[in-house]
Design an enzyme around this catalytic site. Structure first.
Site, PDB file in Angstrom:
ATOM      1  N   ASP A   1       0.660  -1.443  -0.044  1.00 24.71           N
ATOM      2  CA  ASP A   1      -0.150  -0.416  -0.041  1.00 24.71           C
ATOM      3  C   ASP A   1       1.094   1.575   0.237  1.00 24.71           C
ATOM      4  O   ASP A   1       1.913   1.363   0.510  1.00 24.71           O
ATOM      5  CB  ASP A   1      -0.911  -0.140   0.871  1.00 24.71           C
ATOM      6  CG  ASP A   1      -2.201   0.947   1.044  1.00 24.71           C
ATOM      7  OD1 ASP A   1      -2.310   1.135   0.573  1.00 24.71           O
ATOM      8  OD2 ASP A   1      -2.883   0.554   2.124  1.00 24.71           O
TER       9      ASP A   1
ATOM     10  N   ASP B   1     -10.757   2.289  -3.112  1.00 24.13           N
ATOM     11  CA  ASP B   1     -11.294   2.039  -1.929  1.00 24.13           C
ATOM     12  C   ASP B   1     -12.588   1.356  -1.684  1.00 24.13           C
ATOM     13  O   ASP B   1     -13.759   1.471  -0.546  1.00 24.13           O
ATOM     14  CB  ASP B   1     -10.714   3.370  -0.791  1.00 24.13           C
ATOM     15  CG  ASP B   1      -9.460   2.759  -0.142  1.00 24.13           C
ATOM     16  OD1 ASP B   1      -8.700   1.080  -0.212  1.00 24.13           O
ATOM     17  OD2 ASP B   1      -8.725   3.090   1.009  1.00 24.13           O
TER      18      ASP B   1
HETATM   19  C1  GLA Z   1      -5.610   2.220   2.054  1.00 25.30           C
HETATM   20  C2  GLA Z   1      -6.018   1.015   1.285  1.00 25.30           C
HETATM   21  C3  GLA Z   1      -6.843   0.255   2.137  1.00 25.30           C
HETATM   22  C4  GLA Z   1      -6.661  -0.501   3.479  1.00 25.30           C
HETATM   23  C5  GLA Z   1      -5.918   0.712   4.426  1.00 25.30           C
HETATM   24  C6  GLA Z   1      -5.040   0.133   5.400  1.00 25.30           C
HETATM   25  O1  GLA Z   1      -6.940   2.490   2.160  1.00 25.30           O
HETATM   26  O2  GLA Z   1      -6.299   0.946  -0.093  1.00 25.30           O
HETATM   27  O3  GLA Z   1      -7.896  -1.085   1.379  1.00 25.30           O
HETATM   28  O4  GLA Z   1      -5.482  -1.343   3.283  1.00 25.30           O
HETATM   29  O5  GLA Z   1      -5.373   1.341   3.452  1.00 25.30           O
HETATM   30  O6  GLA Z   1      -4.995   1.308   6.129  1.00 25.30           O
END
Ligand code: GLA
Length: 732
Positions: free
Chosen positions: A471, A542
């Site tokens: 990420d 997300d």
């Molecule tokens: C980002 C990712 C999510 C999750 C969060 C965790 O927003 O896109 O899927 O993993 O971080 O903090």
């Protein structure tokens, strides 16, 4: 089969791909000029065409008219520069001189390296072209070399009038592309935001300069480095389309120019406005690839050409089908511990999940987004014996184990930051803007990159990790590198950062061949061909609301194949949008890509778990076709009426149709969905109902969808190709 040929008399190169041609030539002044990008033409035709491309200056105000392969700064050129340099003596601008060229064949395709230089200064510019035998995609890039003697400083002591000092590269694009004359032009591109990525837009190309860009250090929440241009007359299955996409995972810029004389060109590359790179004697600067394709088969053919290219030439494991994963993020947030994860893992295994991924919250003091990033050791209260017992349990349940990491980040409230406050991007005398309470580690620094590789390598090895979700959760700000400011090299970080990121992933992959990676950046913040050449799938957004996803997935699959598009089934109402959507519709939306689960399973009713289990089983039957087959967008996303997509397997034996109607219109029954590219002579049988259809009727009159009534209706129909009576008789 693709070829590259050269005609010495006219100094013309012709690149021929299976269904397109691309041609360039040197003009009398050695400038590499664009000639043709479009339908297949022969060298003789191209040479005739060249006689029409004489660069007459219409008057003393217009400047050069013929588009070049790389729009350099210099002479009577007034467009956006794709190459802009300042030599050590202050001279700007470039004057082309041809050096030589090389055409090299390989099993996979052909390459052309066209070596050019400046007429006076020690600068070599190599234009690279590559075509694959099975694709209409042309990969282009540029290599810039300082041909002066290394270590020369600012002058070689030889009185040849040439200053061998460093050359300042203000801009270096990967390629310039040019379109043929058409009356109208339209550009397709995507706009977006966090949780609202890849919304497709098509609008007339404005006269002037239209720039699509990211200045954020990451690629793509707001705009993806991809455009598709047509003459305003293409649709999903007809018309000429020219499309280009950049393989770079940091800041970038693509500018589409439409001159008052109605000529459309584009230029694109890494970096946003300028790149501020110092090229010392002996050094080389290599750009990322800017790939382009032409098709006369409309937007659909353009998307399938991209998909085939990504599947065959970009992805690390092209033909590997992605497993069904479970991700804990929406179920637990930061509230992660061994007991809770074990429970989720048991539920996940019971419904058929193949890969269990533990998300954020497992390390350091990470009980919220305020602390812990940078301290990559399992939290000892949450995981008293480390991750080992959980990993073993997940493996025992028959699933692979995956883990979330965010290596490029640090919370100021972390042991790492307390020890190394200088490791983040920053300027002296400027505040450090925190976004999500975190700062960006300067991955351009070799020591920071080595640290990141070190702990990742140990973590993957120690816990036998099968999968990383990598990420990156904020954009750059105060992108400074004070240690390199003194030698004027601080701006290198924009490029070195991405290169080091690539280097770490490449090394991890090489040392752990079974490791698979999901690229993520707060959803789809870093989705591009550069990332896709080193990850196995990406997290597009997300936003897991199935209704919104139809829009996001449609834009996403204009360039990227379903094989890389992770799609979770999550809770209803959706935690992000609050929208309640039936499970069936949520499952069908996820089946359009790499189906996965992200819900709070331990809170789900047993009947919902059973229904989900059935959908997952059904998905596994069709996923080869969805992930690796040909994708036809039958009708794009719309708030009312039907959205539908078709996938046909490579051997054409299986066709999958997914259709969704979020809400109907005035009680009207949705009409049948006209399928695409089926064999009109063949018959097709609905695997579930046994109903049979003629191929010719499916494409002409459509497949009845028989959607249930009410809002959020959806269906999955699987058709098996069976021989028609005519075909059966012929075979007998
Ligand atoms: C980002 C990712 C999510 C999750 C969060 C965790 O927003 O896109 O899927 O993993 O971080 O903090």
């Amino acid at each position: 089969m693709s070829t590259i040929t050269f005609s010495p008399g006219s100094r013309t190169w012709l690149l021929s791909t299976p269904r397109s041609s691309y041609a360039l030539r040197l003009d009398a002044g050695d400038a590499p000029c664009h000639l043709h990008w479009g339908a297949p033409l022969t060298m003789a035709q191209i040479e005739q065409l060249a006689t029409r491309h004489v660069d007459v200056h219409p008057n003393s105000f217009g400047g050069r008219q013929v588009p070049e392969e790389l729009a350099v700064d210099g002479g009577a050129r007034y467009g956006v520069s794709g190459l802009q340099v300042r030599f050590a003596d202050g001279t700007r601008a470039l004057e082309w001189a041809y050096v030589d060229h090389e055409i090299a064949e390989s099993a996979d395709g052909v390459t052309l390296a066209l070596r050019m230089s400046d007429r006076h200064y020690p600068l070599t510019v190599t234009l690279h072209y590559r075509v694959h035998h099975d694709s209409d995609v042309i990969e282009r890039s540029v290599e810039l070399s300082h041909a002066g003697a290394p270590g020369d400083g600012s002058g070689d002591g030889i009185d040849d009038g040439i200053d061998d000092g460093a050359i300042e590269v203000l801009r270096l694009d990967s390629a310039g592309w040019a379109l043929p004359d058409r009356e109208e032009y339209r550009v397709g591109h995507t706009i977006g935001d966090w949780a609202a990525e890849t919304q497709l837009r098509r609008e007339p190309v404005a006269f002037g300069e239209t720039t699509f860009t990211s200045r954020r250090g990451i690629t793509s929440h707001q705009a993806n480095p991809w455009v598709a241009i047509d003459a305003g007359d293409a649709d999903e299955s007809h018309g000429q389309v020219w499309s280009a996409a950049l393989a770079w995972s940091g800041s970038w810029r693509i500018t589409v120019q439409r001159t008052p004389g109605n000529r459309v060109t584009l230029t694109g590359g890494f970096g946003h406005d300028g790149i501020g790179w110092r090229l010392n004697p002996g050094e080389t600067l290599q750009t990322p690839a800017f790939a382009g394709l032409y098709t006369d088969g409309g937007f659909g053919a353009a998307s399938r050409t991209w998909h085939d290219y990504v599947l065959s030439h970009v992805l690390p494991h092209p033909q590997e089908v992605r497993p069904v994963l479970y991700n804990s993020w929406e179920a637990t947030g930061f509230d992660v511990d061994e007991t809770g994860q074990r429970k989720l893992a048991a539920q996940a295994a019971a419904i058929g999940v193949e890969l269990f991924v533990m998300d954020d919250g497992w390390f350091g003091a990470r009980s919220s987004d305020h602390a812990g990033l940078g301290d990559w050791t399992p939290n000892s209260e949450r995981f008293p014996q480390g991750l080992g017992p959980l990993v073993d349990e997940v493996h025992r349940l028959g699933m692979a184990f995956g883990l979330w990491v965010e290596p490029e980040m640090v919370n100021p409230d972390s042991d790492l930051y307390r020890a190394h406050p200088d490791w983040v991007l920053h300027f002296d005398n400027r505040q450090r803007t925190e976004l999500r309470h975190q700062l960006v580690l300067n991955f351009a620094r070799p020591d920071v990159a080595a640290w990141a590789h070190g702990w990742l390598d140990r973590l993957v090895a120690e816990y036998d990790i099968d999968f990383l979700k990598w990420d990156m959760n904020r954009t750059f700000s105060e992108a400074g590198w004070p240690e390199r400011a003194a030698d004027g090299q601080a701006d290198r970080l924009w490029i070195d950062y991405v290169r080091n990121l690539y280097g770490i992933i490449d090394r991890l992959r090489a040392d752990h061949p079974n490791l698979r990676i999901e690229g993520c950046s707060g959803g789809g913040g870093r989705v591009d061909l550069g990332m896709l050449s080193r990850v196995d799938q990406v997290w597009p957004s997300d936003n897991t609301d199935a209704f919104d996803r139809l829009t996001i997935q449609h834009g996403f699959t204009r360039l990227y194949p379903a094989r890389v598009m992770s799609a979770w089934v999550t809770d209803s109402p959706n935690p992000h949008t609050g929208r309640a959507i039936p499970l069936r519709f949520r499952c069908h939306a996820a089946m359009a890509g790499v189906m996965a689960v992200g819900g709070s399973l331990t809170e789900w009713a047993e009947e919902d778990l059973q229904e989900l289990k059935q959908h997952l089983a059904r998905y596994k039957e069709i996923r080869d076709t969805v992930q690796l087959g040909a994708l036809y967008a039958l009708s794009g996303p719309r708030p009312t009426g039907v959205t539908a997509v078709q996938y046909t397997s490579t051997d054409e034996s299986e066709t999958v149709v997914l259709a969704w109607q979020p809400t109907g219109v005035l009680g009207r029954e949705p009409g049948p969905a006209r399928l695409m590219a089926l064999d009109p002579q063949a018959r097709y049988r609905d695997r579930e109902s046994g109903r049979e259809y003629e191929g010719a009727l499916l494409t002409e009159y459509g497949l009845p969808l028989d959607l249930p009534s009410g809002d959020y209706a959806s269906t999955l129909i699987v058709l098996d190709r069976i021989a028609s009576e005519v075909q059966a008789a012929a075979a007998a």
